[in-house]
Design an enzyme around this catalytic site. Structure first.
Site: not given
Length: 120
Positions: A45, A48
């Site tokens: 991600c 993230c």
């Protein structure tokens, strides 16, 4: 094993994120700590990865315990907390879930949110 703790706080708060691998581990951390910021993330991600250094700073510079939960490795735990997208941050205070934030947030905003629960 020794835990590196924030020297200026006088408490046993780890200065680095704690990797959590099960619901039991998260529950114990929440029960044993005043304020816990749980970061539900995935290695693949992009947002993230952008949030990771912010989360590291919050672990080092606030009185909150920061927990990192890999949603791919802990799908049941992510499901238990209703995580539908990553990153999702869940804030616990005094054993209760008090906030949930989805997506990347500014470090200052997250720091203020934590301070709302750590300062009395």
């Amino acid at each position: 094993m020794t835990v590196d703790t924030a020297s200026n706080s006088g408490t046993d708060v780890p200065t680095e994120p704690v990797n959590v691998g099960s619901e039991t581990e998260l529950n114990e951390l929440v029960d044993d700590s005043g304020v816990v910021l749980a970061d539900f993330y995935a290695d693949w991600c992009g947002p993230c990865q952008m949030l990771a250094p912010i989360v590291d700073n919050l672990a080092a510079e606030t009185d909150a315990v920061v927990a990192k939960i890999d949603v791919d490795a802990n799908q049941q735990l992510a499901k238990a907390y209703g995580v539908r997208g990553v990153p999702t941050l869940v804030l616990f205070a005094d054993g209760q879930q008090v906030e949930e934030i989805v997506g990347v947030q500014a470090e200052e905003q997250l720091r203020e949110l934590i301070q709302n629960y750590t300062e009395e």
